[in-house]
Enzyme design. Structure first.
Site, PDB file in Angstrom:
ATOM      1  N   ALA A 169       0.794  -1.479  -0.139  1.00 57.53           N
ATOM      2  CA  ALA A 169       0.059   0.145   0.267  1.00 57.53           C
ATOM      3  C   ALA A 169       0.933   1.217  -0.079  1.00 57.53           C
ATOM      4  CB  ALA A 169      -0.831  -0.022   1.190  1.00 57.53           C
ATOM      5  N   HIS A 170       0.260   2.291  -0.475  1.00 58.36           N
ATOM      6  CA  HIS A 170       0.917   3.425  -0.811  1.00 58.36           C
ATOM      7  C   HIS A 170       2.540   3.556  -1.367  1.00 58.36           C
ATOM      8  CE1 HIS A 170      -2.336   4.672   1.813  1.00 58.36           C
ATOM      9  NE2 HIS A 170      -2.092   3.818   2.676  1.00 58.36           N
ATOM     10  N   ARG A 171       2.717   2.653  -2.234  1.00 63.21           N
ATOM     11  CA  ARG A 171       4.050   2.453  -2.994  1.00 63.21           C
ATOM     12  C   ARG A 171       5.218   2.279  -2.008  1.00 63.21           C
ATOM     13  NH1 ARG A 171       3.928   2.997  -8.021  1.00 63.21           N
ATOM     14  NH2 ARG A 171       6.166   3.612  -8.085  1.00 63.21           N
ATOM     15  N   LEU A 172       4.912   1.510  -0.749  1.00 62.77           N
ATOM     16  CA  LEU A 172       5.717   1.194   0.084  1.00 62.77           C
ATOM     17  C   LEU A 172       6.240  -0.305   0.157  1.00 62.77           C
ATOM     18  CD1 LEU A 172       4.057   2.934   3.354  1.00 62.77           C
ATOM     19  CD2 LEU A 172       6.089   4.017   1.724  1.00 62.77           C
TER      20      LEU A 172
END
Length: 192
Positions: A169-172
């Protein structure tokens, strides 16, 4: 303790084989010619293990020309529905004639005939020309086994680097990099 990158590949690949609708064995193959000009195309993984990752092609194709001039490659498996990808980099070596013969014999007859009829990567004036060549090859091998063409074989990419990428999620994202050493593999993480 370092994770075995081949065991991890096997686990991810098994999940992809179970969930991907089409061609879970599809991989992007990147090569470069003698001048360093890159090219990428999709090929199919036809064998894998600790010795490397195998695909087959026409030895007169553009990719084979690139490989002859610069025997290094990168592979990319991207399984969108699993939100995963695997990147592999390393040198290319030809498979043995026996291995190429065995795989060729396992292909469908039309695929075997197509390997004889196609001048892969070369200009084609019209689809009808290829279809006529295919019909000629069909007639030539009617009633008998189709041997492997002398210009058709495979390559093995022996990995020096394998990166496993997992979407988060969230490019993490999570990235695990395995680098071959004289004693096996070093394992580390990369920033997303």
């Amino acid at each position: 303790m370092t994770t075995d990158p081949f065991a991890l590949f096997d686990a991810w690949y098994a999940e992809a084989r179970a969930s991907e609708i089409n061609d879970s064995n599809a991989m992007a193959l990147a090569t470069a010619d003698s001048a360093g000009r890159p090219a990428v195309r999709m090929v199919l993984l036809k064998g894998h293990g600790p010795d490397g990752f195998v695909f087959y092609t026409n030895q007169q194709s553009r990719k084979a020309g690139d490989i002859a001039a610069n025997p290094q490659a990168a592979l990319l498996f991207h399984w969108k529905s699993l939100r995963r990808q695997i990147r592999i980099e390393g040198p290319l070596t030809p498979v043995s004639d026996a291995q190429a013969d065995a795989y060729f014999a396992s292909r469908g007859r039309d695929s075997q005939l197509g390997a004889w009829a196609s001048d892969q990567s070369r200009p084609l004036d019209a689809r009808e020309t290829f279809e006529a060549r295919f019909a000629e090859v069909q007639a030539r091998f009617e009633g008998r086994d189709v041997p492997r063409p002398p210009h058709w074989s495979g390559y093995r990419v022996t990995p020096l680097r394998i990166e496993f990428w997992q979407d988060r999620a969230h490019r993490l994202h999570e990235r695990h990099l395995f680098t071959r050493t004289a004693d096996g593999w070093d394992e580390g993480l990369l920033y997303p």
